[in-house]
Motif scaffolding. Sequence first.
Motif, PDB file in Angstrom:
ATOM      1  N   THR A  47       0.497  -1.000   0.504  1.00  0.00           N
ATOM      2  CA  THR A  47      -0.095  -0.228   0.250  1.00  0.00           C
ATOM      3  C   THR A  47       0.629   0.474  -0.424  1.00  0.00           C
ATOM      4  OG1 THR A  47      -0.226  -0.296   2.267  1.00  0.00           O
ATOM      5  CG2 THR A  47      -2.612  -1.543   0.946  1.00  0.00           C
ATOM      6  N   GLN A  48       1.941   0.837  -0.238  1.00  0.00           N
ATOM      7  CA  GLN A  48       3.076   2.156   0.046  1.00  0.00           C
ATOM      8  C   GLN A  48       3.231   2.915  -1.394  1.00  0.00           C
ATOM      9  OE1 GLN A  48       3.615  -0.901   1.774  1.00  0.00           O
ATOM     10  NE2 GLN A  48       4.665  -0.141   3.454  1.00  0.00           N
ATOM     11  N   TYR A  49       3.410   2.029  -2.067  1.00  0.00           N
ATOM     12  CA  TYR A  49       2.907   2.163  -3.602  1.00  0.00           C
ATOM     13  C   TYR A  49       1.877   3.462  -4.009  1.00  0.00           C
ATOM     14  CZ  TYR A  49       3.066   2.157  -8.914  1.00  0.00           C
ATOM     15  OH  TYR A  49       2.583   2.417  -9.913  1.00  0.00           O
ATOM     16  N   LEU A  87       2.037   6.831  -5.048  1.00  0.00           N
ATOM     17  CA  LEU A  87       1.425   7.901  -6.207  1.00  0.00           C
ATOM     18  C   LEU A  87       0.388   8.804  -5.661  1.00  0.00           C
ATOM     19  CD1 LEU A  87      -0.214   4.311  -7.876  1.00  0.00           C
ATOM     20  CD2 LEU A  87       2.087   5.862  -8.614  1.00  0.00           C
ATOM     21  N   ASN A  88      -0.512   8.688  -4.565  1.00  0.00           N
ATOM     22  CA  ASN A  88      -0.955   9.593  -4.453  1.00  0.00           C
ATOM     23  C   ASN A  88      -0.409  10.566  -3.891  1.00  0.00           C
ATOM     24  OD1 ASN A  88      -3.837   8.309  -3.747  1.00  0.00           O
ATOM     25  ND2 ASN A  88      -3.728   7.656  -2.023  1.00  0.00           N
ATOM     26  N   ILE A  89       0.952  11.062  -3.307  1.00  0.00           N
ATOM     27  CA  ILE A  89       1.727  12.299  -2.908  1.00  0.00           C
ATOM     28  C   ILE A  89       1.626  12.642  -4.388  1.00  0.00           C
ATOM     29  CG2 ILE A  89       3.964  12.537  -3.092  1.00  0.00           C
ATOM     30  CD1 ILE A  89       3.509  10.827  -0.192  1.00  0.00           C
ATOM     31  N   LYS A  90       2.534  12.296  -5.488  1.00  0.00           N
ATOM     32  CA  LYS A  90       2.917  12.684  -6.824  1.00  0.00           C
ATOM     33  C   LYS A  90       1.265  13.460  -7.444  1.00  0.00           C
ATOM     34  CE  LYS A  90       6.477   9.767  -8.168  1.00  0.00           C
ATOM     35  NZ  LYS A  90       6.467   8.495  -9.067  1.00  0.00           N
ATOM     36  N   ARG A 126      -1.498   2.673 -13.283  1.00  0.00           N
ATOM     37  CA  ARG A 126      -0.668   1.975 -12.539  1.00  0.00           C
ATOM     38  C   ARG A 126      -1.347   1.740 -10.901  1.00  0.00           C
ATOM     39  NH1 ARG A 126       3.549   7.270 -12.467  1.00  0.00           N
ATOM     40  NH2 ARG A 126       3.774   6.947 -15.189  1.00  0.00           N
ATOM     41  N   LEU A 127      -2.333   1.655 -11.027  1.00  0.00           N
ATOM     42  CA  LEU A 127      -3.022   0.926  -9.869  1.00  0.00           C
ATOM     43  C   LEU A 127      -3.832  -0.387 -10.459  1.00  0.00           C
ATOM     44  CD1 LEU A 127      -4.919   4.200  -7.851  1.00  0.00           C
ATOM     45  CD2 LEU A 127      -2.696   2.754  -7.311  1.00  0.00           C
ATOM     46  N   GLY A 128      -4.152  -0.595 -11.928  1.00  0.00           N
ATOM     47  CA  GLY A 128      -4.501  -1.844 -12.374  1.00  0.00           C
ATOM     48  C   GLY A 128      -3.728  -2.913 -12.860  1.00  0.00           C
ATOM     49  N   GLU A 129      -2.449  -1.618 -12.679  1.00  0.00           N
ATOM     50  CA  GLU A 129      -1.569  -3.251 -13.495  1.00  0.00           C
ATOM     51  C   GLU A 129      -0.382  -3.615 -12.310  1.00  0.00           C
ATOM     52  OE1 GLU A 129      -2.560  -3.143 -17.776  1.00  0.00           O
ATOM     53  OE2 GLU A 129      -0.388  -1.803 -17.805  1.00  0.00           O
ATOM     54  N   ILE A 130       0.434  -4.145 -12.220  1.00  0.00           N
ATOM     55  CA  ILE A 130       0.947  -4.023 -11.056  1.00  0.00           C
ATOM     56  C   ILE A 130       1.911  -4.248 -12.846  1.00  0.00           C
ATOM     57  CG2 ILE A 130       2.695  -5.566  -9.719  1.00  0.00           C
ATOM     58  CD1 ILE A 130      -0.181  -7.114  -8.191  1.00  0.00           C
ATOM     59  N   LEU A 186       7.656   0.228 -12.174  1.00  0.00           N
ATOM     60  CA  LEU A 186       7.132   1.123 -11.299  1.00  0.00           C
ATOM     61  C   LEU A 186       7.201   0.544  -9.682  1.00  0.00           C
ATOM     62  CD1 LEU A 186       8.122   3.456 -10.840  1.00  0.00           C
ATOM     63  CD2 LEU A 186       5.589   4.406 -11.352  1.00  0.00           C
ATOM     64  N   TYR A 187       6.115  -0.664  -9.289  1.00  0.00           N
ATOM     65  CA  TYR A 187       5.089  -1.112  -9.007  1.00  0.00           C
ATOM     66  C   TYR A 187       6.638  -2.187  -7.925  1.00  0.00           C
ATOM     67  CZ  TYR A 187       3.213  -4.446  -5.484  1.00  0.00           C
ATOM     68  OH  TYR A 187       3.048  -4.688  -4.410  1.00  0.00           O
ATOM     69  N   LEU A 188       6.956  -2.875  -8.969  1.00  0.00           N
ATOM     70  CA  LEU A 188       8.215  -3.821  -8.311  1.00  0.00           C
ATOM     71  C   LEU A 188       9.626  -2.865  -7.905  1.00  0.00           C
ATOM     72  CD1 LEU A 188       7.908  -6.443 -11.194  1.00  0.00           C
ATOM     73  CD2 LEU A 188       6.196  -6.273  -8.906  1.00  0.00           C
TER      74      LEU A 188
END
Length: 92
Positions: free
Chosen positions: A55-57, A61-64, A83-87, A90-92
């Motif tokens: 959830t830190q990801y 994203l929220n901060i950006k 970005r939320l719908g696909e891992i 950037l997530y990794l």
Amino acid sequence: KTHAWDATIATVRKFQAAVASCLQETLSPNKFAQIKKYITPHNIWEKNKYEGYATQYLDMLNIKFIQMDLPKREKNLSIFAKRLGEIDQLYL
């Protein structure tokens, strides 16, 4: 595994519908169509897709997103939904 009549599920679905309605009113039809393919239940509820999700990801994203001005937010909203719908990498 819960029953379709579960009040929590109904509340979440109503919230999802409100968000979708707001996005449709705000974005161009083309941008809204792009977002829809990432936020449909089929994509979101794939088996175990978000089990152990960092959830830190989402926080990152929220901060950006918060740091952008309104026109840039509107322009990048579909990218953030993707970005939320696909891992992705950037997530990794």
